[in-house]
Every structure is written in structure tokens, then in C-alpha cells.
Design an enzyme around this catalytic site. Sequence first.
Site, PDB file in Angstrom:
ATOM      1  N   ASP A   1       0.852  -1.199   0.000  1.00  0.00           N
ATOM      2  CA  ASP A   1       0.000   0.000   0.000  1.00  0.00           C
ATOM      3  C   ASP A   1       0.880   1.238   0.000  1.00  0.00           C
ATOM      4  OD1 ASP A   1      -2.127   1.725   0.155  1.00  0.00           O
ATOM      5  OD2 ASP A   1      -2.533   1.384   2.281  1.00  0.00           O
TER       6      ASP A   1
ATOM      7  N   CYS B   1      -2.707   4.750  -4.784  1.00  0.00           N
ATOM      8  CA  CYS B   1      -3.606   5.859  -4.441  1.00  0.00           C
ATOM      9  C   CYS B   1      -3.379   7.030  -5.377  1.00  0.00           C
ATOM     10  CB  CYS B   1      -3.419   6.273  -2.993  1.00  0.00           C
ATOM     11  SG  CYS B   1      -1.741   6.760  -2.613  1.00  0.00           S
TER      12      CYS B   1
HETATM   13  N1  SAH Z   1      -1.506   0.717   4.672  1.00  0.00           N
HETATM   14  C1  SAH Z   1      -1.609   1.898   5.488  1.00  0.00           C
HETATM   15  C2  SAH Z   1      -1.385   3.184   4.688  1.00  0.00           C
HETATM   16  C3  SAH Z   1      -0.071   3.246   3.932  1.00  0.00           C
HETATM   17  S1  SAH Z   1       0.473   4.866   3.597  1.00  0.00           S
HETATM   18  C4  SAH Z   1      -2.955   1.902   6.211  1.00  0.00           C
HETATM   19  O1  SAH Z   1      -3.864   1.132   5.867  1.00  0.00           O
HETATM   20  O2  SAH Z   1      -3.092   2.671   7.165  1.00  0.00           O
HETATM   21  C5  SAH Z   1       2.060   4.663   2.962  1.00  0.00           C
HETATM   22  C6  SAH Z   1       3.146   4.409   3.988  1.00  0.00           C
HETATM   23  O3  SAH Z   1       4.342   4.142   3.282  1.00  0.00           O
HETATM   24  C7  SAH Z   1       3.481   5.544   4.915  1.00  0.00           C
HETATM   25  O4  SAH Z   1       3.308   5.111   6.247  1.00  0.00           O
HETATM   26  C8  SAH Z   1       4.971   5.878   4.672  1.00  0.00           C
HETATM   27  O5  SAH Z   1       5.692   6.144   5.866  1.00  0.00           O
HETATM   28  C9  SAH Z   1       5.454   4.621   4.046  1.00  0.00           C
HETATM   29  N2  SAH Z   1       6.593   4.730   3.124  1.00  0.00           N
HETATM   30  C10 SAH Z   1       6.814   5.687   2.184  1.00  0.00           C
HETATM   31  N3  SAH Z   1       7.904   5.387   1.453  1.00  0.00           N
HETATM   32  C11 SAH Z   1       8.384   4.215   1.931  1.00  0.00           C
HETATM   33  C12 SAH Z   1       9.464   3.369   1.585  1.00  0.00           C
HETATM   34  N4  SAH Z   1      10.304   3.679   0.585  1.00  0.00           N
HETATM   35  N5  SAH Z   1       9.645   2.235   2.273  1.00  0.00           N
HETATM   36  C13 SAH Z   1       8.802   1.887   3.275  1.00  0.00           C
HETATM   37  N6  SAH Z   1       7.743   2.645   3.653  1.00  0.00           N
HETATM   38  C14 SAH Z   1       7.537   3.790   2.994  1.00  0.00           C
END
Ligand code: SAH
Length: 399
Positions: free
Chosen positions: A303, A343
Site C-alpha cells: 500500500d 492511491c
Molecule cells: N496501509 C496503510 C497506509 C499506507 S500509507 C494503512 O492502511 O493505514 C504509505 C506508507 O508508506 C506511509 O506510512 C509511509 O511512511 C510509508 N513509506 C513511504 N515510502 C516508503 C518506503 N520507501 N519504504 C517503506 N515505507 C515507505
Amino acid sequence: MIKLSRMFREIVLRREGVARVKRGYLWITKKWVKTVPEDLEKGDVVRFVGEDGNFIAVGYVNPESYIVGRVYAYSNRDFDTELVESYFRKALDYRKKLPIASSAYRVFFSESDGLPGLIVDRYNDGLVFQVLTYGVERRKDLIIDVMERVFSPSFIIERRDAPGRQLEGLEVGDPIIHKGRLEDDLIIIEENGLSFYVDVLKGHKTGHYLDQRENRRIVSEFARDRKVLDVFCNTGGFGVYCAKNGAFSVTSIDISDRVLDIAKKNATLNGVEDRIDFIKGNAFDELRRLYKKGERYDMVILDPPSFVKSSKVVDSALRGYFDINLFAIKLLRRGGILVTASCSYHFTLDLFMDVLEKALYSADRRGRIIDIRFQAMDHPVLPSMPETLYLKLVIMEVY
Ligand code: SAH
């Protein structure tokens, strides 16, 4: 004949603009505009008329933005208390009819509720809102008054860190608490029978990914007895649901310490802390590392944040989506399930399918899609504005 008041100045639209607005498209871009009065200020209300002078709609403007105007009504009415109140009540009535089993949901979703530039989320009996345009910014006080009257909220918080604000020239900054006091940094919401800590002041978006609420529930139905990897877990959402629904084990990954701290609390709050472990790291590296290490899973959830913030960067974003989906597929045992989301509006379902097809081929695997899902019902979609459909989630069996 309705006699229209002349109090608002007029923007004359070209034919194409007239046609689009009549069909329910609410953004007026520069190329659709024939003439604009000279002394318009950011946030002024205008009437949009055709070249023949016929009335089309009313909206507010930002002469400095590529989207010069946004329509908020098809009758000649002001952007005033009365309008906001009627829109809020309509939005609330719509939500009351929805099967939402949560104390947190989106009560007002901008264009989809008729007023571009305003998002309002409800967390228990409080509200968190975001202003995305000057037109709304200028009327913020009256909007807060109406919130008071319609929702009687215990707190009203304004988040000022939405990415869209910069494009409009609005200041990006710390949240403002307009009403109430938070007892704690985190509040607890109830969602589909689970509980979650939410950081309404500093968490992503307005604190919680409300748009994935139903997807978390459906996905977790597939998780029983499976070894689950939840990548980009944020505050734990998907993983906690899966553990609660009988997953054999869950490993959750995120790059941010801040969200992982809350995710751990959420695991404990739901009594599943012994079945989830957390990895802090970059998903692109961690997926590779786990693969090389020989770890394999029965379900991988992806996600990611929006890799495509504008139509100009689709290519590099495609590589990003391809990369994580390829490694997620490689990490799956035969018969495993890939849950993969995007998204980003610019990453269309067609492109998504294409990426999945290529990733399966590169991994020398086959797939079969069980379900394709979208954002939750409190984020309704306008057929006339494709931009309102941004979240896609694919559930696919992988062989
Ligand atoms: N699945 C979650 C929402 C995900 S939002 C829910 O249901 O609540 C996307 C997330 O990806 C964020 O928390 C952000 O910190 C993380 N993120 C962004 N880039 C990233 C990366 N390169 N590696 C790991 N996490 C990352």
C-alpha cells in the site's frame, strides 16, 4: 424566467469549457477561459457564462493557478453560510445511509460533496479538516461556524500540510486547533470492531487512512492461517486486521519510526502484539533483502504512497510500482495472495493491470484476480470528474 443577479463578475468560457462544466466537471482550466475580469482576487466568486452570455455556473477563482476557477453551484448563489450549511447537511445525510462501522469517517469530500477545496473527517465526536484552495481559505471562519452548528464537535482541528496547498500558494504549516483540547497526543477510534490510535495532529492525511477501511476488512478475510507481509504499513492497519482475523504471523514494514511506534501500540491495543513483528526500512531494499534471505509468504500487501504526483512523472513511477510488485510476487508461495494498491489518480487501472502482467511475466508466475476494489464509500466518486477516483486495490492469487 429566473432573473439572475448581476452581483458577481463574469468569466466567459470557451465552448469546450461550457460543455465540460455542463457535464459536471468542476475545475476550470486556463485553456477553457475566453475572458477574465482584470481585478479578480484570489477567492472571489464569479459567474461562469458562455460566449453567448448564457449563465452556466458559479464558482470561485484563483487567477494565479492553472485551475483558475472551481464550480460550487449550478444556480446563482453565493458561497455563504447558507450554502455551506446545506452542503454539510446533505453530506451528513449521505453518510448516515452508508454501512460504515467506524467512529471515524470522511464527512465531506471536496468535489464529490459539491464544494471543491474542502475535506472534513470525523474522528469520534471531533472534526479534522483540510483547506486546499483560496476560495475556501477566505471563508474559513464561516465554515468553522457552520461546523459548530451542524456537528457540535468536541474539537475542530485544521491540518495545513496537504500537498495540494502548495499548488494554490497556500501556506503549509502546523495544525491549528480551532476548538477543544486534546487530552492526549493520540485518540482512539473504533473501526469494524477493532481499535486504532490516531495522531490527528501529525499523522498522515488527517491521521488515519480512512479510504482503505473496507479494504482492510475484506483483505483480512483472506488472511486466516497465512503468513502475511504488510509493506508500507503506516500505523499498522492491514497487518493488525489480518492478525486479528487469524493470520499465522504478520511482518509489517514502514520507513518511518513515528508511524511504527503507533503501529506497535495498535497491535497491543488489539491484543495481537505477539503475532506481528515490525521492520523499519525502505520497502524497495527490504523486499529484496527478504527475497534473498529466502523468506516466503502466503500474502503480501503493498500500500505505497502515491508515486505519481503529476502526469509528468508517470514513467519513473511505473518503474517503482513494477519493482515492488515484482518482488512481492517473487516472495509469494504458489497459491499466495498479492494485495496491491495505488492511491494515485494518474496511475490508472489500465496501467496497473499492465504493470501486474509484466511483473508476473518477469517472475515467471501466473496470476488470477479475485477482486478489484476502490476507495471507501465515504469518499464517493463523480463520473464527471475522473480525478475523484484515486484509490485502486487489486487482490490477486499468484501461482
Ligand atoms: N496501509 C496503510 C497506509 C499506507 S500509507 C494503512 O492502511 O493505514 C504509505 C506508507 O508508506 C506511509 O506510512 C509511509 O511512511 C510509508 N513509506 C513511504 N515510502 C516508503 C518506503 N520507501 N519504504 C517503506 N515505507 C515507505
